[in-house]
Design a protein around this motif. Structure first.
Motif, PDB file in Angstrom:
ATOM      1  N   UNK A 323       0.859  -1.568  -0.257  1.00 26.23           N
ATOM      2  CA  UNK A 323       0.039   0.193  -0.210  1.00 26.23           C
ATOM      3  C   UNK A 323       1.204   1.191  -0.066  1.00 26.23           C
ATOM      4  N   UNK A 324       0.848   2.205  -1.021  1.00 28.47           N
ATOM      5  CA  UNK A 324       1.604   3.263  -0.957  1.00 28.47           C
ATOM      6  C   UNK A 324       0.794   4.184   0.033  1.00 28.47           C
ATOM      7  N   UNK A 325       1.952   4.497   1.287  1.00 30.98           N
ATOM      8  CA  UNK A 325       1.232   5.147   2.716  1.00 30.98           C
ATOM      9  C   UNK A 325       3.013   6.716   2.669  1.00 30.98           C
ATOM     10  N   UNK A 326       3.935   5.829   2.433  1.00 34.72           N
ATOM     11  CA  UNK A 326       5.236   7.054   2.547  1.00 34.72           C
ATOM     12  C   UNK A 326       5.437   7.433   1.439  1.00 34.72           C
ATOM     13  N   UNK A 328       8.337   5.761   0.056  1.00 37.85           N
ATOM     14  CA  UNK A 328       9.505   5.129  -0.511  1.00 37.85           C
ATOM     15  C   UNK A 328       8.390   3.851  -1.135  1.00 37.85           C
ATOM     16  N   UNK A 329       7.037   3.905  -0.090  1.00 34.06           N
ATOM     17  CA  UNK A 329       6.121   3.190  -1.008  1.00 34.06           C
ATOM     18  C   UNK A 329       5.866   3.641  -2.510  1.00 34.06           C
ATOM     19  N   UNK A 330       5.262   5.035  -2.175  1.00 33.55           N
ATOM     20  CA  UNK A 330       4.847   6.160  -3.231  1.00 33.55           C
ATOM     21  C   UNK A 330       6.293   5.778  -4.567  1.00 33.55           C
ATOM     22  N   UNK A 331       7.021   5.977  -3.607  1.00 36.03           N
ATOM     23  CA  UNK A 331       8.437   5.778  -5.137  1.00 36.03           C
ATOM     24  C   UNK A 331       8.283   4.621  -5.920  1.00 36.03           C
ATOM     25  N   UNK A 332       8.174   3.487  -4.864  1.00 35.05           N
ATOM     26  CA  UNK A 332       7.836   1.864  -5.736  1.00 35.05           C
ATOM     27  C   UNK A 332       6.944   1.631  -6.523  1.00 35.05           C
ATOM     28  N   UNK A 333       5.963   2.390  -6.132  1.00 33.66           N
ATOM     29  CA  UNK A 333       4.252   2.578  -7.465  1.00 33.66           C
ATOM     30  C   UNK A 333       4.613   2.861  -7.992  1.00 33.66           C
ATOM     31  N   UNK A 334       5.891   3.986  -8.655  1.00 41.21           N
ATOM     32  CA  UNK A 334       6.158   4.345  -9.738  1.00 41.21           C
ATOM     33  C   UNK A 334       6.814   4.332 -11.002  1.00 41.21           C
ATOM     34  N   UNK A 335       7.457   2.681 -10.284  1.00 41.23           N
ATOM     35  CA  UNK A 335       7.779   1.858 -11.212  1.00 41.23           C
ATOM     36  C   UNK A 335       7.143   1.657 -12.360  1.00 41.23           C
ATOM     37  N   UNK A 336       7.053   1.370 -12.971  1.00 41.08           N
ATOM     38  CA  UNK A 336       6.389   0.131 -14.500  1.00 41.08           C
ATOM     39  C   UNK A 336       6.464  -1.213 -14.636  1.00 41.08           C
ATOM     40  N   UNK A 337       6.081  -1.279 -15.903  1.00 39.79           N
ATOM     41  CA  UNK A 337       6.420  -3.019 -15.625  1.00 39.79           C
ATOM     42  C   UNK A 337       7.560  -2.866 -16.383  1.00 39.79           C
ATOM     43  N   UNK A 521       6.109  11.511  12.410  1.00 34.77           N
ATOM     44  CA  UNK A 521       6.155  12.734  12.041  1.00 34.77           C
ATOM     45  C   UNK A 521       7.551  13.060  11.247  1.00 34.77           C
ATOM     46  N   UNK A 522       8.639  11.981  10.828  1.00 31.99           N
ATOM     47  CA  UNK A 522       9.932  12.301  10.392  1.00 31.99           C
ATOM     48  C   UNK A 522       9.496  11.130   9.255  1.00 31.99           C
ATOM     49  N   UNK A 523       8.345  10.474   9.268  1.00 29.75           N
ATOM     50  CA  UNK A 523       8.270   9.392   8.049  1.00 29.75           C
ATOM     51  C   UNK A 523       7.172  10.807   7.283  1.00 29.75           C
ATOM     52  N   UNK A 524       6.498  11.504   7.701  1.00 27.69           N
ATOM     53  CA  UNK A 524       5.697  12.683   7.079  1.00 27.69           C
ATOM     54  C   UNK A 524       6.012  13.818   6.418  1.00 27.69           C
ATOM     55  N   UNK A 525       7.691  14.332   7.261  1.00 28.43           N
ATOM     56  CA  UNK A 525       8.124  15.294   6.707  1.00 28.43           C
ATOM     57  C   UNK A 525       8.923  14.850   4.626  1.00 28.43           C
ATOM     58  N   UNK A 526       8.989  13.448   5.525  1.00 29.19           N
ATOM     59  CA  UNK A 526      10.484  12.753   4.425  1.00 29.19           C
ATOM     60  C   UNK A 526       9.265  12.904   2.967  1.00 29.19           C
ATOM     61  N   UNK A 527       8.127  12.582   3.514  1.00 28.16           N
ATOM     62  CA  UNK A 527       7.057  12.333   2.192  1.00 28.16           C
ATOM     63  C   UNK A 527       6.875  13.303   1.762  1.00 28.16           C
ATOM     64  N   UNK A 528       6.250  14.085   2.644  1.00 31.99           N
ATOM     65  CA  UNK A 528       6.076  16.027   2.292  1.00 31.99           C
ATOM     66  C   UNK A 528       7.360  16.231   1.079  1.00 31.99           C
ATOM     67  N   UNK A 529       8.164  16.201   2.101  1.00 25.84           N
ATOM     68  CA  UNK A 529       9.957  16.456   0.827  1.00 25.84           C
ATOM     69  C   UNK A 529       9.898  15.772  -0.020  1.00 25.84           C
ATOM     70  N   UNK A 530       9.050  14.906  -0.415  1.00 21.48           N
ATOM     71  CA  UNK A 530       9.537  14.344  -1.646  1.00 21.48           C
ATOM     72  C   UNK A 530       8.526  14.865  -2.708  1.00 21.48           C
TER      73      UNK A 530
END
Length: 535
Positions: A323-326, A328-337, A521-530
């Motif tokens: 599940x795309x939450x933070x 790294x999982x969002x970054x992983x979710x951008x990968x294509x076949x 909080x740190x995970x949220x900040x990292x995600x927002x920065x990304x």
């Protein structure tokens, strides 16, 4: 798979029957290392003849007088062979006065420049010559490779690691009076480690005095695992992964991409929920229900644990669902076949204990339904009566219903809002099952920590053993960092190496949930920065 990262398996040392016996052991991969042109050519031929052999070609400092313009050109040619993975062993050896130091230095420099030109790793031999070795490496500006059969102490290994090299240890770490070498071995990061025999030399204790053989590398793995306090099977996987990481040409001839795992299929299962089928034959070969992998999307990225949702040994694939939450999982979710991941390391953790129990209940919630599927499948294959309870937030999040139905004697579905199946939580359904069904022998649960705690609390009065697969914070995945620690029955356990399955009635879920939120909080900040960076 066990790796001997450095051995001299030549006719000069072994007869034909011995060589055949070495490579008939299909659970070992041997890197055959040349010391001059003729031995290098022999290593190339052996690598062609045996699937589990690779070659490394170069001129040893004791044979550097054989290096000239013609032999250097010939070396360049054989380095292009598909299974030639490195240039080596090259370097300096001042222990015996067999070759003038000036010739060694000149030959070392020439071979480093050739490796740099061809972008191939180097395998370095350095004995009683540490300062000159690293000075030349700094001068030439090339830091891709391995210090083989490391023969120095803590200060030296720190310098080698700072330069970016991998470090390989031989049977010398088992020798008496080599405490300084053992101290060096204790501080090498596991992701920069290789092990070797250096056969036919450096036979480990207790076989000193006998000709060394590549299969003796298992003694070195045993010794190193005890020295570092890690499981031997975990060490096998670590060294194997490192070997394929530093010697990237191995992936071209092993029929797999170990450092760049291709995404063969991608499917959107629901809101922010993604399935990926990955080309990972080395993982799928030994994967079992309940185990996980550690994934890196790119080389310097965060390591995230993902439970193996399915595997196919014939196709050489594993399936992950996330599940795309933070970030790294969002970054992983951008990968294509067709895209590749930097690393998929595993399988890790202990497989779920599965036998013929009788009547069992499996409870999966949300993304936890994916890893509960292979557990249910194996439970069914062992002759158990499987009652499956799966719960989702709403109808939009429903996935793998038919898969779960195919491995269940009875499938019960709930959604929080009642938009599909029964309205309520999985524990509401479980409560009814516990009241109606007799002789339930075991309950398995995977899902959010709060859900697993509720399942555990519900089964406790019935005295039904309940197994929860924990989803702790995790960094190394190998039992070294302690980030995934949990309290089980009053004792500290590591989810990655002691679990991930534990007796749910003994788990301190309150502590687990507190630790899961510690970096929110740190995970949220990292995600927002990304998100700002990718706009």
């Amino acid at each position: 798979m066990i790796i001997d990262s450095h051995a001299h398996v030549f006719k000069e040392y072994y007869n034909e029957a011995e060589i055949k016996e070495i490579f008939e052991k299909k659970d070992i991969i041997v890197n055959i290392v040349g010391y001059d042109l003729l031995s290098s050519i022999e290593s190339v031929e052996l690598a062609k003849n045996f699937d589990n052999a690779f070659s490394t070609c170069g001129f040893h400092p004791y044979d550097i007088d054989k290096l000239n313009k013609d032999t250097l050109n010939n070396l360049k040619k054989i380095l292009l062979e598909p299974k030639t993975i490195a240039l080596g062993e090259i370097g300096l050896d001042y222990f015996r006065d067999l070759t003038p130091k000036e010739s060694q230095v000149e030959g070392f420099r020439k071979q480093i420049r050739l490796a740099k030109e061809m972008n191939i790793p180097i395998v370095i031999h350095s004995r009683d010559a540490f300062f000159d070795t690293i000075s030349i490496l700094y001068d030439e500006g090339y830091f891709k490779g391995v210090f083989h059969s490391f023969d120095y102490g803590v200060l030296e290994v720190k310098k080698v690691l700072d330069m970016g090299f991998y470090v390989s240890f031989s049977g010398m770490i088992t020798f008496n009076k080599r405490d300084e070498l053992r101290e060096a071995a204790k501080i090498v990061p596991l992701d920069r480690l290789l092990l070797e025999t250096d056969s036919p030399y450096l036979t480990p204790v207790p076989l000193r005095g006998k000709k060394n053989m590549p299969h003796n590398v298992e003694i070195i793995y045993d010794y190193f695992a005890n020295l570092r306090g890690i499981r031997k099977d975990t060490l096998y996987k670590i060294v194997c992964n490192n070997f394929f990481e530093i010697f990237k040409k191995t992936s071209l001839t092993m029929g797999k991409e170990v450092s760049m795992f291709k995404i063969l299929r991608k499917e959107i299962l629901g809101p922010e929920m993604v399935l990926m089928e990955l080309d990972a034959p080395n993982v799928s070969k030994t994967a079992e229900p309940g185990q996980f992998v550690v994934v890196r999307v790119y080389e310097k990225g965060e390591r995230i644990p993902l439970t193996i949702a399915d595997f196919d040994r014939v196709k050489g694939t594993i399936t992950i669902v996330f599940q795309k939450i933070g970030k790294t999982t969002h970054l992983l979710g951008t990968k294509k076949e067709g895209d590749s991941l930097a690393d998929v390391f595993g399988p890790l953790g202990n497989p779920t204990e599965i036998e013929s129990f009788g009547k069992v209940v499996v409870v999966g919630g949300g993304i936890g339904i994916a890893p509960i599927y292979p557990i249910s499948r194996k439970l069914k294959s062992k002759g158990n009566e499987v009652i499956s309870i799966i719960g989702y937030r709403s109808k939009d999040y429903v996935f793998w219903e038919e898969r779960m139905r195919s491995v269940s004697d009875k499938l019960l579905i709930s959604t929080n809002d009642g938009s599909y199946g029964e309205k309520g939580f999985v524990t509401d359904v479980l409560k009814r099952v516990l009241e109606e069904e007799n002789d339930i022998k075991r309950v398995f649960t995977i899902g959010p920590a709060i859900m697993m705690k509720a399942v555990s609390d519900m089964t406790r009065p019935y005295n039904i053993k309940t197994i929860a697969s924990l989803n702790s914070l995790m960094v190394c995945g190998m039992g070294m960092c302690g980030a995934c620690r949990v309290t089980v029955n009053g004792e500290t356990k590591f989810t990655c190496s002691d679990g991930p399955d534990f007796d749910a009635h003994s788990v301190d879920f309150d502590e687990l949930m507190k630790r899961l939120n510690i970096y929110k909080e740190e995970e949220k900040l990292s995600f927002e920065k990304w998100k700002e960076e990718v706009k």
